[in-house]
Design a protein around this motif. Structure first.
Motif, PDB file in Angstrom:
ATOM      1  N   UNK A  44       0.616  -1.109  -0.130  1.00  0.00           N
ATOM      2  CA  UNK A  44       0.189  -0.228   0.096  1.00  0.00           C
ATOM      3  C   UNK A  44       0.777   1.380  -0.050  1.00  0.00           C
ATOM      4  N   UNK A  45       1.890   1.111   0.361  1.00  0.00           N
ATOM      5  CA  UNK A  45       2.989   2.376   0.434  1.00  0.00           C
ATOM      6  C   UNK A  45       3.978   2.397  -0.665  1.00  0.00           C
ATOM      7  N   UNK A  46       3.601   1.424  -1.604  1.00  0.00           N
ATOM      8  CA  UNK A  46       4.447   1.651  -2.797  1.00  0.00           C
ATOM      9  C   UNK A  46       5.750   1.088  -2.810  1.00  0.00           C
ATOM     10  N   UNK A  47       6.208   0.095  -1.688  1.00  0.00           N
ATOM     11  CA  UNK A  47       7.405  -0.227  -1.459  1.00  0.00           C
ATOM     12  C   UNK A  47       7.937  -1.462  -2.090  1.00  0.00           C
ATOM     13  N   UNK A  48       7.163  -1.996  -2.773  1.00  0.00           N
ATOM     14  CA  UNK A  48       7.443  -3.234  -3.566  1.00  0.00           C
ATOM     15  C   UNK A  48       8.088  -4.542  -2.735  1.00  0.00           C
ATOM     16  N   UNK A  49       7.189  -5.070  -2.066  1.00  0.00           N
ATOM     17  CA  UNK A  49       7.505  -6.128  -1.057  1.00  0.00           C
ATOM     18  C   UNK A  49       8.256  -7.510  -1.603  1.00  0.00           C
ATOM     19  N   UNK A  50       9.083  -7.793  -1.170  1.00  0.00           N
ATOM     20  CA  UNK A  50       9.618  -9.013  -1.485  1.00  0.00           C
ATOM     21  C   UNK A  50      10.020 -10.171  -0.269  1.00  0.00           C
ATOM     22  N   UNK A  51       9.717 -11.471  -0.560  1.00  0.00           N
ATOM     23  CA  UNK A  51       9.999 -12.621   0.618  1.00  0.00           C
ATOM     24  C   UNK A  51      10.780 -13.366   0.235  1.00  0.00           C
ATOM     25  N   UNK A  52      11.636 -13.634   1.124  1.00  0.00           N
ATOM     26  CA  UNK A  52      12.673 -14.896   1.110  1.00  0.00           C
ATOM     27  C   UNK A  52      12.095 -15.911   2.305  1.00  0.00           C
ATOM     28  N   UNK A  53      12.020 -16.838   1.849  1.00  0.00           N
ATOM     29  CA  UNK A  53      11.542 -18.166   2.888  1.00  0.00           C
ATOM     30  C   UNK A  53      12.786 -18.580   3.408  1.00  0.00           C
ATOM     31  N   UNK A  54      13.005 -18.619   4.843  1.00  0.00           N
ATOM     32  CA  UNK A  54      14.260 -19.042   5.515  1.00  0.00           C
ATOM     33  C   UNK A  54      14.000 -20.441   6.234  1.00  0.00           C
ATOM     34  N   UNK A  55      12.986 -20.555   6.548  1.00  0.00           N
ATOM     35  CA  UNK A  55      12.597 -21.845   7.047  1.00  0.00           C
ATOM     36  C   UNK A  55      11.074 -22.089   7.028  1.00  0.00           C
ATOM     37  N   UNK A  56      10.535 -23.317   6.452  1.00  0.00           N
ATOM     38  CA  UNK A  56       9.347 -23.839   6.298  1.00  0.00           C
ATOM     39  C   UNK A  56       8.870 -25.300   6.750  1.00  0.00           C
ATOM     40  N   UNK A  57       8.539 -25.345   8.029  1.00  0.00           N
ATOM     41  CA  UNK A  57       8.736 -26.800   8.496  1.00  0.00           C
ATOM     42  C   UNK A  57       7.801 -27.094   9.609  1.00  0.00           C
ATOM     43  N   UNK A  58       7.676 -28.420  10.131  1.00  0.00           N
ATOM     44  CA  UNK A  58       6.927 -28.662  11.284  1.00  0.00           C
ATOM     45  C   UNK A  58       7.846 -28.999  12.434  1.00  0.00           C
ATOM     46  N   UNK A  59       7.520 -28.336  13.706  1.00  0.00           N
ATOM     47  CA  UNK A  59       8.409 -28.902  14.672  1.00  0.00           C
ATOM     48  C   UNK A  59       7.621 -28.896  16.111  1.00  0.00           C
ATOM     49  N   UNK A  60       7.859 -29.491  17.207  1.00  0.00           N
ATOM     50  CA  UNK A  60       7.362 -29.509  18.380  1.00  0.00           C
ATOM     51  C   UNK A  60       6.881 -27.900  18.843  1.00  0.00           C
ATOM     52  N   UNK A  61       5.988 -27.684  19.481  1.00  0.00           N
ATOM     53  CA  UNK A  61       5.577 -26.567  20.134  1.00  0.00           C
ATOM     54  C   UNK A  61       6.451 -26.254  21.511  1.00  0.00           C
TER      55      UNK A  61
END
Length: 263
Positions: free
Chosen positions: A116-133
């Protein structure tokens, strides 16, 4: 006989973008002159009149144009350098960098706020996993400690510059958390697309110094100030659907509050 070589493009004088801003100061005001000038330059950056990469003109010329002393102009510019809005580059000059993101304290995602602020967001996924809470995550999500939960850790950038490290825990099976989709859009958008109605959140904001690892990730020195945010989000049934633990670069990010007088 060879023809004379044309001068390089960098030899051409660069027009000072502040000339078109109609800057001025009110000498009868109790507000310091440097602060008046700094406010006008900051407003121009925020509204896009001074775009990222723009080079400010010579301090002496700006001072002469406004009838100010050079130390006053230097103080105004330094205050914006300290805020992270301008940067002094040796051999280049004073350059506009990206404006600070001011995020309202409401139930919105950083991705949506940046877009919305015109900042061109970009995302890099560092971790995507299942773990114990952990105990903290279990308490936030209302599950037993040690139960499986989904962890998504991302680096959020704007204009290619690191802004925040986002760490979210969600109940397993809530939605498809495909890495490619997470890098293409915001988490809250994926949740809404999956039919989840985000209703409310409990949130706390704080600050601390960056660790060496965080500093490397966010392009800040170790010990630099970071804003922190912890948020537990609930759907319209009252179920906790996400627990976020995030850190933001304080030089590039702030939270805005609206305070009301209790009747």
């Amino acid at each position: 006989m060879s023809k004379p070589v044309a001068k390089a493009a960098q030899d051409k004088p660069v027009k000072d973008p502040t000339v078109a801003l109609r800057l001025g100061v009110d000498r009868s005001s109790p507000v310091p002159l440097y602060f008046q000038l700094a406010q006008q330059l900051e407003a121009a950056i925020e509204r896009g009149a001074l775009t990222p990469g723009s080079l400010l003109g010579n301090e002496i010329e700006l001072a002469g144009r406004l009838g100010l002393s050079r130390p006053t102009v230097r103080q105004a510019i330094q205050s914006l350098v300290d805020k992270g809005l301008l940067v002094r580059r040796r051999g280049v000059g004073t350059q506009v960098v990206h404006s600070q993101v001011k995020r309202p304290l409401e139930l919105s995602s950083l991705y949506d706020d940046l877009e919305a602020a015109g900042q061109r967001p970009e995302t890099r996924v560092l971790r995507n996993t299942v773990e114990p809470a952990s105990a903290e995550v279990a308490a936030a999500l209302g599950v037993a400690e040690g139960d499986a939960v989904h962890l998504v850790e991302r680096l959020r950038l704007a204009h290619g510059e690191p802004m925040a490290r986002l760490r979210n825990h969600l109940p397993t099976g809530l939605l498809d958390l495909d890495t490619e989709r997470l890098e293409a859009t915001g988490l809250y958008r994926l949740m809404r697309a999956a039919g989840l109605t985000l209703h409310s959140a409990r949130q706390s904001v704080g600050a601390r110094a960056a660790t060496a690892q965080e500093g490397e990730l966010l392009a800040e020195p170790a010990g630099a100030p970071l804003l922190t945010m912890r948020r537990t989000t609930f759907d319209d049934t009252g179920r906790a659907v996400e627990f976020g633990s995030h850190v933001y670069r304080a030089a590039r990010y702030s939270f805005e509050f609206q305070l009301l007088v209790r009747p």
